[in-house]
Design a protein around this motif. Sequence first.
Motif, short mmCIF file in Angstrom:
data_model
loop_
_atom_site.label_atom_id
_atom_site.label_comp_id
_atom_site.label_asym_id
_atom_site.label_seq_id
_atom_site.Cartn_x
_atom_site.Cartn_y
_atom_site.Cartn_z
N ILE A 107 0.84 -1.20 0.00
CA ILE A 107 0.00 0.00 0.00
C ILE A 107 0.88 1.25 0.00
CG2 ILE A 107 -1.61 1.36 1.41
CD1 ILE A 107 -2.86 -1.29 2.31
N ARG A 108 1.93 1.21 0.80
CA ARG A 108 2.86 2.35 0.89
C ARG A 108 3.55 2.59 -0.45
NH1 ARG A 108 8.22 2.02 1.79
NH2 ARG A 108 9.31 3.82 2.68
N LEU A 109 4.06 1.52 -1.08
CA LEU A 109 4.76 1.67 -2.36
C LEU A 109 3.79 2.11 -3.46
CD1 LEU A 109 7.08 -1.47 -2.25
CD2 LEU A 109 7.72 0.93 -1.89
N SER A 110 2.55 1.59 -3.39
CA SER A 110 1.55 1.99 -4.40
C SER A 110 1.22 3.47 -4.27
CB SER A 110 0.29 1.14 -4.21
OG SER A 110 -0.72 1.54 -5.12
N ILE A 156 3.18 5.80 -3.01
CA ILE A 156 4.35 6.58 -3.46
C ILE A 156 4.40 6.63 -4.98
CG2 ILE A 156 6.88 6.52 -3.57
CD1 ILE A 156 6.83 5.43 -0.69
N ASP A 157 4.17 5.48 -5.62
CA ASP A 157 4.23 5.43 -7.08
C ASP A 157 3.16 6.33 -7.70
OD1 ASP A 157 5.26 4.14 -9.57
OD2 ASP A 157 3.18 3.42 -9.68
N LYS A 158 1.97 6.31 -7.12
CA LYS A 158 0.89 7.16 -7.64
C LYS A 158 1.23 8.64 -7.50
CE LYS A 158 -4.10 7.92 -7.18
NZ LYS A 158 -5.33 7.51 -6.45
N LEU A 159 1.76 9.00 -6.34
CA LEU A 159 2.15 10.40 -6.12
C LEU A 159 3.29 10.81 -7.04
CD1 LEU A 159 1.94 10.44 -2.22
CD2 LEU A 159 0.55 11.84 -3.77
N ARG A 160 4.23 9.91 -7.28
CA ARG A 160 5.35 10.21 -8.18
C ARG A 160 4.87 10.49 -9.59
NH1 ARG A 160 11.01 6.89 -8.49
NH2 ARG A 160 12.07 8.25 -10.01
N ALA A 187 3.78 15.12 -0.15
CA ALA A 187 3.01 13.96 0.31
C ALA A 187 3.89 12.71 0.34
CB ALA A 187 1.79 13.74 -0.59
N VAL A 188 4.77 12.58 -0.68
CA VAL A 188 5.70 11.46 -0.69
C VAL A 188 6.63 11.53 0.51
CG1 VAL A 188 7.63 10.39 -1.91
CG2 VAL A 188 5.62 11.14 -3.19
N LEU A 189 7.15 12.71 0.81
CA LEU A 189 8.07 12.87 1.94
C LEU A 189 7.38 12.63 3.28
CD1 LEU A 189 10.10 15.94 0.63
CD2 LEU A 189 10.89 13.57 0.85
N ASP A 190 6.08 12.83 3.34
CA ASP A 190 5.34 12.49 4.56
C ASP A 190 5.36 10.97 4.80
OD1 ASP A 190 4.71 15.04 5.30
OD2 ASP A 190 2.75 15.05 4.29
N ILE A 191 5.39 10.22 3.68
CA ILE A 191 5.45 8.76 3.79
C ILE A 191 6.87 8.31 4.11
CG2 ILE A 191 5.11 6.59 2.53
CD1 ILE A 191 2.96 8.03 0.87
N ASP A 192 7.85 8.87 3.41
CA ASP A 192 9.26 8.51 3.64
C ASP A 192 10.12 9.73 3.32
OD1 ASP A 192 11.81 7.54 3.74
OD2 ASP A 192 11.37 5.68 2.66
N LYS A 193 10.63 10.34 4.36
CA LYS A 193 11.37 11.59 4.19
C LYS A 193 12.73 11.40 3.53
CE LYS A 193 13.36 11.37 8.86
NZ LYS A 193 13.46 12.07 10.16
#
Length: 240
Positions: free
Chosen positions: A191-194, A196-200, A221-227
């Motif tokens: 879910i996390r990788l999906s 991130i990929d969508k936001l990218r 938003a990506v950095l909120d998931i993984d800075k």
Amino acid sequence: QMTDLGRQADARYMAKQYIPASELYDRARGLAAGLTGRADAALQRLLTEGSKALDNGDGTLARRNFSVALKIAPADAGAQHGLKRAQTIETVMQLIGSGAQHEKNNALSLAHSDYSKALETDPDSEKARRSLDRINGLIKEEQFQQSMSDGLAAFHRNEYELARSRLLQAKSLKPGSHEVSNALSQVDQAIRLSAIDKLRRTAEAAEQSEDWQKALKSYLAVLDIDKNLQFAVRGKERSL
């Protein structure tokens, strides 16, 4: 024998044969004293044998033992309760037997119904209680395996939210299962990788159309998931 001696003594007494009557009364009284002395032991034996008959599903023998026990001690709570259970023990055993057959055929819901009725009929039946506990465990295991199977199948179809929902159901059935914990970790990672990929992809499309505000929002938003994701760090700087 005591009663017969009493009748003989009464007859001698009425015939004014006092000495023979006295002797007969003494013999009857001796028997009575002997019976009284054996009453407690007999009562305990009858209660024990009655309980054993209940365990074996022999209602006739159980009723006979408890009935005699109540003649010795009419107020005995154990005998009263045992006699009450003896009235329905055949029904209880039939339900347990039917449930066992359903269980053998893997018809767990039908087995659960029969065992529940058996315990409802006789709440003190340990056999019914153990049978119901066992079938509840089997049903719980079946539900757990089904939830796990559904969750993993959804995961392989990339339906991550559905997978997570099914795996959480499995976790509620077995909170300490490492199998569930590992599967949930995989789903959460997917879910996390999906996300991130969508936001990218959203950020890259925004950059191409020079919508820098939208691109910046996506990178943040990506950095909120993984800075520590470098593409998002660089994208943020570029957008700013």
